[in-house]
Design an enzyme around this catalytic site. Sequence first.
Site, PDB file in Angstrom:
ATOM      1  N   GLU A 116       0.812  -1.220   0.000  1.00 61.59           N
ATOM      2  CA  GLU A 116       0.000   0.000   0.000  1.00 61.59           C
ATOM      3  C   GLU A 116       0.845   1.271   0.000  1.00 61.59           C
ATOM      4  O   GLU A 116       0.353   2.359  -0.255  1.00 61.59           O
ATOM      5  CB  GLU A 116      -0.921   0.020   1.234  1.00 61.59           C
ATOM      6  CG  GLU A 116      -2.042  -0.982   1.166  1.00 61.59           C
ATOM      7  CD  GLU A 116      -2.866  -0.865  -0.102  1.00 61.59           C
ATOM      8  OE1 GLU A 116      -3.428   0.208  -0.343  1.00 61.59           O
ATOM      9  OE2 GLU A 116      -2.937  -1.843  -0.872  1.00 61.59           O
ATOM     10  N   ARG A 154      21.608   6.016 -20.395  1.00 59.89           N
ATOM     11  CA  ARG A 154      21.895   6.089 -21.828  1.00 59.89           C
ATOM     12  C   ARG A 154      22.297   7.497 -22.262  1.00 59.89           C
ATOM     13  O   ARG A 154      22.796   7.676 -23.365  1.00 59.89           O
ATOM     14  CB  ARG A 154      20.697   5.575 -22.640  1.00 59.89           C
ATOM     15  CG  ARG A 154      19.447   6.392 -22.509  1.00 59.89           C
ATOM     16  CD  ARG A 154      18.289   5.741 -23.214  1.00 59.89           C
ATOM     17  NE  ARG A 154      18.419   5.745 -24.663  1.00 59.89           N
ATOM     18  CZ  ARG A 154      18.290   6.829 -25.424  1.00 59.89           C
ATOM     19  NH1 ARG A 154      18.009   7.995 -24.875  1.00 59.89           N
ATOM     20  NH2 ARG A 154      18.425   6.751 -26.726  1.00 59.89           N
TER      21      ARG A 154
END
Length: 258
Positions: A116, A154
């Site tokens: 939760e 990247r």
Amino acid sequence: MRCDVLTLFPDFISGAMSQSIVKRAQDKGFLCLHVHNLRDYTDDPHRMADDAPYGGGGGMVMKAAPVFQAIDALREEEKDVRIIIPSPQGRPFTQKTAEAFSQDTRTLVFLCGHYEGIDERVHLGLSAEEWSIGDYVLTGGELPALVMIDAAVRLIPGVLGDPLSALQDSFTEPLLDFPHFTRPEGIRGLRVPPILLSGNHEAIRRWRRKEALRNTYMKRPDLLQDRLLSQEDQRLLNEILQDGPFTPGLAQTQEEPS
Ligand code: ADE
């Protein structure tokens, strides 16, 4: 770039990070990744890192103590940390955020929630940032952490084989990418646009710019709204409007002669 991931599912992170470009980035020393199992920071013999919520109700809440202990241990080693909690309630993670992460000299610590959520005192006790990868709810913070790390890594110079490819990306400037083709020249009746075989670099550059604009106009017209276009882009966009509708991605491919 150093990234530490605190998670209840370390194999999830290690598995995904041991593939492809992010794996090579680690092998080459561009990314230093440390994955920590939050259960290793629990005190009880059952290594419980979650518990029932005060006030009742369903689901489990991640306990604060293992998180605090894990961060304390990390801070002994790394003084300058930036704590990131993936959460649907966070600020939207964008290409700009990825750029900022990739250039940050601090250790990026991703704290992955599950169930939760995390005991609110973690948010209060740590000065952490919340980032969301989209308006939907996932089962935990692992996938979003992987997404954010991948998008940032990247962009580190040297990680991608071709340094131009990150610059040409969709969203580096707010324009989608142009279509890409590789061998063979013809497949299933579809041919590579002849201009790409012409060897005329200026014509190819112009074609790619036009197709990037066409892609954006057809798939994400919102990105062109309120945008000041260069003279060339405006000219190309006028041509696109005159060309009429095309099937996205297949623009200007021709049928193979039968
Ligand atoms: N955790 C669960 N859903 C998420 C989302 N959309 N972005 C970031 N973290 C999340």
